[in-house]
Design a protein around this motif. Structure first.
Motif, PDB file in Angstrom:
ATOM      1  N   THR A   2       5.112  -9.548   4.939  1.00  0.00           N
ATOM      2  CA  THR A   2       4.549  -8.698   3.901  1.00  0.00           C
ATOM      3  C   THR A   2       4.521  -7.247   4.370  1.00  0.00           C
ATOM      4  O   THR A   2       4.486  -6.959   5.568  1.00  0.00           O
ATOM      5  CB  THR A   2       3.127  -9.145   3.537  1.00  0.00           C
ATOM      6  OG1 THR A   2       2.296  -9.095   4.703  1.00  0.00           O
ATOM      7  CG2 THR A   2       3.121 -10.560   2.986  1.00  0.00           C
ATOM      8  N   ASN A 181      -5.036  -5.616   2.631  1.00  0.00           N
ATOM      9  CA  ASN A 181      -5.686  -6.791   3.204  1.00  0.00           C
ATOM     10  C   ASN A 181      -6.797  -7.315   2.293  1.00  0.00           C
ATOM     11  O   ASN A 181      -7.054  -8.523   2.254  1.00  0.00           O
ATOM     12  CB  ASN A 181      -6.266  -6.436   4.573  1.00  0.00           C
ATOM     13  CG  ASN A 181      -6.453  -7.639   5.456  1.00  0.00           C
ATOM     14  OD1 ASN A 181      -5.536  -8.442   5.612  1.00  0.00           O
ATOM     15  ND2 ASN A 181      -7.640  -7.790   6.027  1.00  0.00           N
ATOM     16  N   ARG A 184      -4.916  -9.096  -1.779  1.00  0.00           N
ATOM     17  CA  ARG A 184      -3.691  -9.732  -1.287  1.00  0.00           C
ATOM     18  C   ARG A 184      -2.596  -9.841  -2.345  1.00  0.00           C
ATOM     19  O   ARG A 184      -1.427 -10.017  -1.993  1.00  0.00           O
ATOM     20  CB  ARG A 184      -4.028 -11.100  -0.709  1.00  0.00           C
ATOM     21  CG  ARG A 184      -4.842 -11.069   0.584  1.00  0.00           C
ATOM     22  CD  ARG A 184      -4.094 -10.325   1.678  1.00  0.00           C
ATOM     23  NE  ARG A 184      -4.817 -10.286   2.922  1.00  0.00           N
ATOM     24  CZ  ARG A 184      -4.672 -11.193   3.908  1.00  0.00           C
ATOM     25  NH1 ARG A 184      -3.839 -12.198   3.754  1.00  0.00           N
ATOM     26  NH2 ARG A 184      -5.382 -11.073   5.016  1.00  0.00           N
ATOM     27  N   THR A 187       0.048  -7.422  -1.571  1.00  0.00           N
ATOM     28  CA  THR A 187       0.940  -7.705  -0.440  1.00  0.00           C
ATOM     29  C   THR A 187       1.958  -8.779  -0.780  1.00  0.00           C
ATOM     30  O   THR A 187       2.938  -8.941  -0.042  1.00  0.00           O
ATOM     31  CB  THR A 187       0.142  -8.135   0.807  1.00  0.00           C
ATOM     32  OG1 THR A 187      -0.488  -9.409   0.577  1.00  0.00           O
ATOM     33  CG2 THR A 187      -0.923  -7.111   1.145  1.00  0.00           C
ATOM     34  N   ARG A 188       1.733  -9.509  -1.864  1.00  0.00           N
ATOM     35  CA  ARG A 188       2.732 -10.507  -2.266  1.00  0.00           C
ATOM     36  C   ARG A 188       3.931  -9.875  -2.965  1.00  0.00           C
ATOM     37  O   ARG A 188       4.935 -10.550  -3.196  1.00  0.00           O
ATOM     38  CB  ARG A 188       2.078 -11.560  -3.160  1.00  0.00           C
ATOM     39  CG  ARG A 188       1.135 -12.486  -2.398  1.00  0.00           C
ATOM     40  CD  ARG A 188       0.744 -13.704  -3.223  1.00  0.00           C
ATOM     41  NE  ARG A 188      -0.202 -13.375  -4.278  1.00  0.00           N
ATOM     42  CZ  ARG A 188      -1.523 -13.384  -4.125  1.00  0.00           C
ATOM     43  NH1 ARG A 188      -2.047 -13.701  -2.949  1.00  0.00           N
ATOM     44  NH2 ARG A 188      -2.317 -13.095  -5.142  1.00  0.00           N
TER      45      ARG A 188
END
Length: 242
Positions: A2, A181, A184, A187-188
């Motif tokens: 990621t 963080n 999330r 970050t995907r």
């Protein structure tokens, strides 16, 4: 992997003012942050191309005209080295992280054109992460300010020496990491998709600000100055007002 697990190329400038079309870089920093890399900050001081540094700018970053001319290197060389440093990191697949990226990247673009340096976006296609855009997306209705200092307090990031290019660049990277963080779903997204989403989010955010100014008594004059482009404001064409 990621994007928030990759190294970041943090960027920050302190300048003679807030207009990329007229103002100049005084100090700049490119930071290597995260991704298992040792945090490393390289800082440049420019002579500001001989432009006087206003007192209000000195009050922010501490550099007087005399100090910049004494300690600074020729502006063209500084711009060329910063542009090359960023391009080399983009070539490695690193995102550029900058708080209010449209300002810093537009400032770098105009300085490059001014000094005959090939602009960053003509050399490569950066993916950019802007903590300001991300924060407004994930927490749209939170009250309070959205400066870097505000975001550092909210995301529990240490900011020592605010308004120095290295401290601000490192803090922007840390805030970007914390946002990813904590949320999330960001970050995907592949990095290029996240970049494109930020283009849309930044447009919506700035258009909303422009509309707010336009309908608010006493602030109507501010609407025309709001720019919706991100992460780079295109240079004016020949004959267009800057």
């Amino acid at each position: 992997m990621t994007w928030h697990r990759r190294p970041f190329a943090g960027l920050d400038f302190e300048t003679t003012g807030t207009d990329p079309e007229r103002d100049r870089i005084v100090t700049g920093c490119v930071v290597t942050y995260g991704g298992g890399q040792t945090t490393d900050a390289r800082t440049w001081i420019s002579d500001a191309d001989g432009v006087e540094i206003p007192a209000e700018a000195t009050a922010v970053h501490g550099f007087t005209t005399e100090a910049a001319r004494s300690a600074g290197r020729p502006a063209g060389a500084v711009v060329a080295e910063i542009t090359a440093a960023l391009a080399s990191r983009v070539d490695r697949g690193w995102p550029i992280v900058a708080m209010n990226a449209a300002f810093d990247l537009t400032m770098l673009d105009r300085e490059a054109r001014r000094h005959g340096v090939t602009p960053l976006f003509d050399r490569c296609t950066p993916c950019v992460i802007d903590p300001r855009v991300l924060d407004k997306r994930v927490d749209r209705y939170r009250r309070g300010g959205r400066t870097l200092s505000d975001l550092c307090r909210h995301y529990v990031v240490t900011l020592e020496g605010a308004h120095t290019a290295d401290a601000d660049a490192i803090a922007a990277c840390a805030v970007a990491w914390k946002i990813g963080n904590r949320h999330r779903w960001l970050t995907r997204m592949p990095l290029d998709q996240l970049h494109e989403e930020q283009v849309r989010w930044a447009y919506e955010q700035q258009a909303g600000l422009r509309d707010y100014f336009a309908r608010t008594d006493g602030k109507e004059h501010l609407a025309a100055s709001v720019r919706v482009e991100w992460p780079l404001i295109q240079a004016p064409r020949v004959g267009e007002p800057s």
